[in-house]
Each structure stands twice: as C-alpha cells, then as structure tokens.
Write a protein that holds these residues in place. Structure first.
Motif, PDB file in Angstrom:
ATOM      1  N   TYR A 196     -17.378  43.476   9.655  1.00  0.00           N
ATOM      2  CA  TYR A 196     -18.767  43.036   9.494  1.00  0.00           C
ATOM      3  C   TYR A 196     -18.843  41.748   8.678  1.00  0.00           C
ATOM      4  CZ  TYR A 196     -23.250  42.653   7.123  1.00  0.00           C
ATOM      5  OH  TYR A 196     -24.408  42.165   6.584  1.00  0.00           O
ATOM      6  N   MET A 197     -18.169  41.732   7.543  1.00  0.00           N
ATOM      7  CA  MET A 197     -18.247  40.575   6.657  1.00  0.00           C
ATOM      8  C   MET A 197     -17.577  39.340   7.259  1.00  0.00           C
ATOM      9  SD  MET A 197     -17.659  41.955   2.792  1.00  0.00           S
ATOM     10  CE  MET A 197     -17.889  40.272   2.200  1.00  0.00           C
ATOM     11  N   SER A 198     -16.479  39.533   7.952  1.00  0.00           N
ATOM     12  CA  SER A 198     -15.679  38.395   8.403  1.00  0.00           C
ATOM     13  C   SER A 198     -16.039  37.897   9.796  1.00  0.00           C
ATOM     14  CB  SER A 198     -14.194  38.767   8.376  1.00  0.00           C
ATOM     15  OG  SER A 198     -13.792  39.138   7.073  1.00  0.00           O
ATOM     16  N   PHE A 199     -16.552  38.764  10.651  1.00  0.00           N
ATOM     17  CA  PHE A 199     -16.791  38.355  12.033  1.00  0.00           C
ATOM     18  C   PHE A 199     -18.215  38.665  12.517  1.00  0.00           C
ATOM     19  CE2 PHE A 199     -12.224  39.156  11.653  1.00  0.00           C
ATOM     20  CZ  PHE A 199     -11.707  37.952  12.123  1.00  0.00           C
ATOM     21  N   ILE A 200     -18.593  39.931  12.471  1.00  0.00           N
ATOM     22  CA  ILE A 200     -19.879  40.323  13.052  1.00  0.00           C
ATOM     23  C   ILE A 200     -21.046  39.654  12.340  1.00  0.00           C
ATOM     24  CG2 ILE A 200     -21.423  42.269  13.552  1.00  0.00           C
ATOM     25  CD1 ILE A 200     -18.897  44.030  13.702  1.00  0.00           C
ATOM     26  N   GLY A 201     -21.064  39.737  11.004  1.00  0.00           N
ATOM     27  CA  GLY A 201     -22.147  39.136  10.229  1.00  0.00           C
ATOM     28  C   GLY A 201     -22.261  37.635  10.444  1.00  0.00           C
ATOM     29  N   PRO A 202     -21.165  36.866  10.267  1.00  0.00           N
ATOM     30  CA  PRO A 202     -21.243  35.417  10.469  1.00  0.00           C
ATOM     31  C   PRO A 202     -21.702  35.005  11.860  1.00  0.00           C
ATOM     32  CG  PRO A 202     -19.245  35.977   9.283  1.00  0.00           C
ATOM     33  CD  PRO A 202     -19.863  37.274   9.703  1.00  0.00           C
ATOM     34  N   ILE A 203     -21.178  35.663  12.895  1.00  0.00           N
ATOM     35  CA  ILE A 203     -21.556  35.303  14.263  1.00  0.00           C
ATOM     36  C   ILE A 203     -23.036  35.595  14.509  1.00  0.00           C
ATOM     37  CG2 ILE A 203     -21.234  35.937  16.688  1.00  0.00           C
ATOM     38  CD1 ILE A 203     -18.246  36.322  16.033  1.00  0.00           C
ATOM     39  N   CYS A 204     -23.498  36.750  14.069  1.00  0.00           N
ATOM     40  CA  CYS A 204     -24.906  37.100  14.256  1.00  0.00           C
ATOM     41  C   CYS A 204     -25.822  36.177  13.460  1.00  0.00           C
ATOM     42  CB  CYS A 204     -25.145  38.554  13.846  1.00  0.00           C
ATOM     43  SG  CYS A 204     -24.415  39.776  14.965  1.00  0.00           S
ATOM     44  N   GLU A 205     -25.435  35.854  12.234  1.00  0.00           N
ATOM     45  CA  GLU A 205     -26.248  34.946  11.417  1.00  0.00           C
ATOM     46  C   GLU A 205     -26.332  33.558  12.041  1.00  0.00           C
ATOM     47  OE1 GLU A 205     -25.844  36.781   6.903  1.00  0.00           O
ATOM     48  OE2 GLU A 205     -24.552  35.117   7.500  1.00  0.00           O
ATOM     49  N   GLU A 206     -25.240  33.094  12.634  1.00  0.00           N
ATOM     50  CA  GLU A 206     -25.268  31.785  13.286  1.00  0.00           C
ATOM     51  C   GLU A 206     -26.219  31.792  14.479  1.00  0.00           C
ATOM     52  OE1 GLU A 206     -23.880  28.847  12.160  1.00  0.00           O
ATOM     53  OE2 GLU A 206     -23.765  30.245  10.484  1.00  0.00           O
ATOM     54  N   ILE A 207     -26.217  32.858  15.243  1.00  0.00           N
ATOM     55  CA  ILE A 207     -27.138  32.967  16.378  1.00  0.00           C
ATOM     56  C   ILE A 207     -28.589  32.887  15.902  1.00  0.00           C
ATOM     57  CG2 ILE A 207     -28.030  34.572  18.117  1.00  0.00           C
ATOM     58  CD1 ILE A 207     -25.149  35.515  18.540  1.00  0.00           C
ATOM     59  N   ILE A 208     -28.876  33.547  14.782  1.00  0.00           N
ATOM     60  CA  ILE A 208     -30.252  33.603  14.284  1.00  0.00           C
ATOM     61  C   ILE A 208     -30.677  32.299  13.625  1.00  0.00           C
ATOM     62  CG2 ILE A 208     -31.781  34.738  12.613  1.00  0.00           C
ATOM     63  CD1 ILE A 208     -30.049  37.291  13.068  1.00  0.00           C
ATOM     64  N   PHE A 209     -29.836  31.752  12.745  1.00  0.00           N
ATOM     65  CA  PHE A 209     -30.255  30.612  11.929  1.00  0.00           C
ATOM     66  C   PHE A 209     -29.930  29.264  12.582  1.00  0.00           C
ATOM     67  CE2 PHE A 209     -30.012  34.079   8.886  1.00  0.00           C
ATOM     68  CZ  PHE A 209     -31.231  33.940   8.255  1.00  0.00           C
ATOM     69  N   ARG A 210     -28.651  29.033  12.890  1.00  0.00           N
ATOM     70  CA  ARG A 210     -28.308  27.724  13.452  1.00  0.00           C
ATOM     71  C   ARG A 210     -28.357  27.721  14.975  1.00  0.00           C
ATOM     72  NH1 ARG A 210     -26.578  27.272   8.210  1.00  0.00           N
ATOM     73  NH2 ARG A 210     -25.465  29.255   8.408  1.00  0.00           N
ATOM     74  N   GLY A 211     -28.814  28.853  15.532  1.00  0.00           N
ATOM     75  CA  GLY A 211     -29.111  28.917  16.954  1.00  0.00           C
ATOM     76  C   GLY A 211     -30.609  28.958  17.180  1.00  0.00           C
ATOM     77  N   LEU A 212     -31.224  30.090  16.872  1.00  0.00           N
ATOM     78  CA  LEU A 212     -32.654  30.286  17.151  1.00  0.00           C
ATOM     79  C   LEU A 212     -33.541  29.402  16.271  1.00  0.00           C
ATOM     80  CD1 LEU A 212     -34.187  32.236  19.121  1.00  0.00           C
ATOM     81  CD2 LEU A 212     -34.744  33.584  17.086  1.00  0.00           C
ATOM     82  N   LEU A 213     -33.334  29.440  14.959  1.00  0.00           N
ATOM     83  CA  LEU A 213     -34.171  28.642  14.061  1.00  0.00           C
ATOM     84  C   LEU A 213     -33.945  27.149  14.287  1.00  0.00           C
ATOM     85  CD1 LEU A 213     -36.189  28.364  11.780  1.00  0.00           C
ATOM     86  CD2 LEU A 213     -34.312  28.691  10.146  1.00  0.00           C
ATOM     87  N   TRP A 214     -32.701  26.748  14.449  1.00  0.00           N
ATOM     88  CA  TRP A 214     -32.387  25.335  14.707  1.00  0.00           C
ATOM     89  C   TRP A 214     -33.101  24.859  15.974  1.00  0.00           C
ATOM     90  CZ3 TRP A 214     -28.146  22.743  11.924  1.00  0.00           C
ATOM     91  CH2 TRP A 214     -27.940  21.428  12.328  1.00  0.00           C
ATOM     92  N   GLY A 215     -33.040  25.678  17.028  1.00  0.00           N
ATOM     93  CA  GLY A 215     -33.697  25.324  18.278  1.00  0.00           C
ATOM     94  C   GLY A 215     -35.201  25.253  18.141  1.00  0.00           C
ATOM     95  N   ALA A 216     -35.777  26.116  17.303  1.00  0.00           N
ATOM     96  CA  ALA A 216     -37.225  26.094  17.080  1.00  0.00           C
ATOM     97  C   ALA A 216     -37.647  24.802  16.394  1.00  0.00           C
ATOM     98  CB  ALA A 216     -37.642  27.300  16.247  1.00  0.00           C
TER      99      ALA A 216
END
Length: 264
Positions: free
Chosen positions: A169-189
């Motif tokens: 979770y800390m090393s892979f799942i969390g970072p990948i999911c956070e990137e989708i939300i922040f530097r993916g979805l929010l960035w695109g918005a």
C-alpha cells in the motif's frame, strides 16, 4: 477526424528531448485543448468526497464492532486500502463516462522515457526528502515528524501478511492511486480551465500536501511533492510522476516493513 485524433498532441506540442529544452517547453507550448473532456473540478471534489466518506464509513463500522484504529490492524489496512482504491477507480470511470478515457484525459502512459525520467527525479526527491525529514524532525521532534501510518505500525509486531500488505500500500498502491487523483484528475481539471501547466503544478502540489490532514507534516509533504510534480510538469506524463512517487515511498515502506516484523 475521429475523437481520438482530435485530442492527440501535435508534434510541436510534444516535449522536446533534453532537460533544458523540456523546461523551456513548459512555458513555450501550453497543453492542447482538451476536446471531449466534460469533467472538471466537480469530478475531483466528488472523488475526494467518496474517499473521505468511505474512510468514515469503514471507521464507523469498525467502531460498531468495538475495533479502533489503535487496536485493530485489519481496520487500519481496510481503512487505508479501500478508500484510496475506490477514489482512484472512480476517477478513471469518470474519464470514460465524461471524457476520452485515462490515457488521454489523465495523460496516463508509461514509456521507457517516462520510467527513466521518473527514476532520475525520484532519486533527487529521495535526497530532498531525507534532508527535509531530518531537519523537520529536529524542529518538531521525531514523534511529530512521523506519519500517521508510520506511527501506527513502526512499533507493531505485525503478522507477515499484514506487514506485506501495508508495504504494498505505502510503496505502490497508495502512490499510484494518489497520482491518478491529484496529478491526473485535479491536474486535468486545472488545465481544462485554460490555466497554465505551472498553475496546475503549484495547485496540485499544495492540495496534495494539505489533503493528508497532517498539519505537523504539511511543509515536509510539500517538499516531497515538488519533485513528483516536476516529473509530471516536464514530461506531461502521469506515468513519470507515478514512478517518481513510487520510488520516493519505497524505502520508507521497506523500512516500515522490516520494523513491523521485527527485523530491525
């Protein structure tokens, strides 16, 4: 012209080779118009609401059975994994329903160049993170400098399966999911509003740090987020920032794994 073709980047807008040229390219060539994207800040707010409400719901259900975050390893694992995965999955679904899919809308790609640049900026980020964490620990004390997850698990003698799950979770799942939300979805918005890539970089970096709801560590999280955001800013690829984020979290996650099972 097909929908996919209408939103692909012209050759003149693609990042140039070389670090200096890529930095110059940030201001010289803005992102192309996001044709077909019908989501914006509302999508990000919805995803954040799902994340928060699902975490609250899981905690409430656990409490109804007498479990607390301090006493139940299972509750912490479920409360960490489910909300972030649910939120990231919703972000991807939104791009399919209201846009062109994650590859186009979130710039979700992973080329060899993305991996190489992500690793390079990730190493730089590790150095900055180590220095910043050392300084921050001296200022606020070691106890206040530790993350909420680290505090819960650093002194725990966890079962091996639970320790490995938290490491993933800390090393892979969390970072990948956070990137989708922040530097993916929010960035695109941000870009859909016609704002610059610099504005997207600053806004996503600040909101990322604040969203962790750890006031004592906000400034440290800002330092951690800057190199990750730089990877997204220069490459225009979410894959590069994912690699940088994973690398940044890997060593702390591995240390926590070894601590929690009593190896160190």
């Amino acid at each position: 012209m097909t929908k996919l073709q209408s939103v692909s980047e012209p050759e003149s807008l693609k990042p140039k080779r070389g670090f200096i040229e890529s930095v110059r390219d940030i201001s010289r060539n803005p992102e192309p118009e996001r044709v077909g994207q019908r989501w914006g800040f509302g999508a990000f707010l919805l995803v954040e609401a799902v994340f928060i409400l699902s975490a609250v719901f899981i905690t409430a259900v656990g409490a109804s059975y007498g479990a607390t975050l301090e006493s139940s390893t299972s509750l912490v694992l479920i409360g960490s994994l489910v909300p972030i995965m649910l939120a990231a999955s919703l972000a991807v679904v939104i791009t399919y329903v209201r846009g062109n899919g994650p590859v186009i809308d979130l710039r979700l790609s992973l080329t060899k160049a993305d991996v190489v640049f992500g690793l390079k900026i990730g190493v730089i980020g590790l150095v900055f993170t180590y220095v910043a964490a050392t300084v921050w620990a001296k200022i606020v004390g070691q106890d206040n400098a530790t993350s909420a997850i680290g505090e819960l698990f650093s002194n725990a003698n966890l079962p091996l399966a639970a320790a490995i799950t938290m490491f993933l979770y800390m090393s892979f799942i969390g970072p990948i999911c956070e990137e989708i939300i922040f530097r993916g979805l929010l960035w695109g918005a941000v870009e859909r509003q016609g704002w610059s890539r610099w504005a997207a970089f600053v806004l996503t970096t600040v909101i990322f740090a604040l969203s962790h709801l750890e006031p004592q560590r906000t400034w440290l999280l800002l330092v951690i987020a800057i190199p990750i955001g730089v990877a997204r800013l220069i490459t225009r690829s979410l894959g590069a920032s994912m690699v940088a984020h994973v690398l940044n979290n890997f060593l702390p996650g591995l240390s926590l794994l070894l601590l929690s099972v009593g190896v160190i």
